[in-house]
Design an enzyme around this catalytic site. Structure first.
Site, PDB file in Angstrom:
ATOM      1  N   CYS A   1       0.823  -1.210   0.000  1.00  0.00           N
ATOM      2  CA  CYS A   1       0.000   0.000   0.000  1.00  0.00           C
ATOM      3  C   CYS A   1       0.856   1.258   0.000  1.00  0.00           C
ATOM      4  O   CYS A   1       0.501   2.272  -0.610  1.00  0.00           O
ATOM      5  CB  CYS A   1      -0.940  -0.007   1.196  1.00  0.00           C
ATOM      6  SG  CYS A   1      -0.111  -0.221   2.799  1.00  0.00           S
TER       7      CYS A   1
ATOM      8  N   HIS B   1      -2.063   1.073   7.202  1.00  0.00           N
ATOM      9  CA  HIS B   1      -2.392   1.097   5.778  1.00  0.00           C
ATOM     10  C   HIS B   1      -2.120   2.486   5.228  1.00  0.00           C
ATOM     11  O   HIS B   1      -2.483   3.489   5.855  1.00  0.00           O
ATOM     12  CB  HIS B   1      -3.864   0.716   5.589  1.00  0.00           C
ATOM     13  CG  HIS B   1      -4.266   0.461   4.175  1.00  0.00           C
ATOM     14  ND1 HIS B   1      -3.541  -0.348   3.330  1.00  0.00           N
ATOM     15  CD2 HIS B   1      -5.328   0.915   3.445  1.00  0.00           C
ATOM     16  CE1 HIS B   1      -4.149  -0.399   2.145  1.00  0.00           C
ATOM     17  NE2 HIS B   1      -5.221   0.371   2.193  1.00  0.00           N
TER      18      HIS B   1
ATOM     19  N   ASN C   1      -8.457   4.122  -2.083  1.00  0.00           N
ATOM     20  CA  ASN C   1      -7.808   2.929  -1.547  1.00  0.00           C
ATOM     21  C   ASN C   1      -7.169   2.127  -2.684  1.00  0.00           C
ATOM     22  O   ASN C   1      -7.320   2.471  -3.861  1.00  0.00           O
ATOM     23  CB  ASN C   1      -8.841   2.086  -0.786  1.00  0.00           C
ATOM     24  CG  ASN C   1      -8.215   1.188   0.256  1.00  0.00           C
ATOM     25  OD1 ASN C   1      -7.005   1.030   0.329  1.00  0.00           O
ATOM     26  ND2 ASN C   1      -9.042   0.572   1.091  1.00  0.00           N
TER      27      ASN C   1
END
Length: 299
Positions: A100, A244, A265
């Site tokens: 990520c 994240h 995301n």
């Protein structure tokens, strides 16, 4: 043998359950909970592979210079998707790799280069090049935001067309490429001239978004977040699952007067609001305002 079979069954059982979902719903969160299509049938280990240890979220105040913005007030709302629709590519999926940090950094690179007029349309930059070549970070095991921006200012990245993503299926760093996937020479590497941190200053973050484009940020993920479907997320229930990193693309206020950030995301379009989510703004919810970094580019 019986204990082994029970352990194996628990290991392979779906991580998201109807009973836990019903418990979250019973707490009446302001956001809509469900079992996202992206996570249907996935085990805890498979979902955990999308995250990185929370230790990667530790803020190093000396690592990235503080960003400054003009004294003028930011607009009441800003949505990069609406203001610059030609600049933002589709939502992508990082797959089974805790990359990520690489995805959100190169997403911000592309967004901000297009915002500045250096790219005339959305360009997908290569998270794989960053995962494979940035030895200051931990590939599929996570990365530090200041560290990846150090890499992007010193080395840079190439396009996704040149070095497409593979770590999502292999779960491995891979070899730092010296040529494009088609055998051609690596083109120009796109570097940031500098990176600055607007963290822990929500008005500055808003102004930076509206005047420079999307920013990379990171936050603590709790188990209830995995059930997010829509609305303005606020932590309601559950334990810490990991950290994240994501791409912050805007902010606004809903019909109930709740201020939120708009976040892109990297779990594909079958999660959240077509791959995006909103989260409470101005309160550093889950640490989302802790580290908020933007890169600057000249060519």
């Amino acid at each position: 043998m019986k204990l082994f079979l029970l352990a194996a069954a628990a290991f392979s059982a779906p991580a998201l359950t109807v009973s836990e979902l019903n418990h979250i719903k019973s707490l009446n969160p302001r956001w809509k909970a469900g079992i996202p299509k992206r996570f249907e049938g996935l085990t805890k280990d498979e979902i955990s592979s999308l995250l990185m240890p929370v230790s990667f979220l530790k803020r190093d105040r000396a690592a990235v210079p503080r960003g400054t913005v003009s004294a003028t007030q930011a607009p009441d709302s800003f949505d990069f998707r609406e203001e610059y629709p030609h600049c933002i590519p589709e939502v992508v999926d990082q797959g089974g790799c805790g990359s990520c940090w690489a995805f959100s950094s190169v997403a911000s690179v592309g967004d901000r280069r297009c915002f500045a007029g250096l790219d005339k349309k959305a360009v997908k930059y290569s998270p794989q090049y960053v995962v494979s070549c940035d030895r200051g970070d931990m590939a599929c095991d996570g990365g530090w935001l200041p560290s990846v921006w150090r890499f992007l200012t010193k080395t840079g990245t190439t396009t996704d067309e040149c070095v497409p993503y593979q770590s999502g299926s292999t779960g491995a760093r891979g070899t730092c490429p010296t040529k494009c996937a088609d055998g051609s020479d690596l083109p120009h590497l796109y570097k940031a001239t500098k990176a600055v941190d607007y963290g822990l200053d929500a008005p500055a973050i808003m102004k930076a978004l509206a005047t420079g484009g999307p920013l990379q940020t990171a936050f603590t993920v709790y188990s209830d977040f995995m059930y997010y479907e829509s609305g303005v997320y606020q932590h309601t229930y559950g334990r810490v699952e990991g950290g994240h990193a994501v791409d912050m693309v805007g902010y606004g206020t809903d019909d109930d007067g709740v201020d939120y950030w708009i976040i892109k995301n990297s779990w594909g379009p079958d999660w959240g609001e077509d791959g995006y989510f909103r989260i409470i703004r101005m309160t550093n919810e889950c640490g989302i305002e802790e580290q908020v970094i933007g890169g600057f580019f000249e060519n």
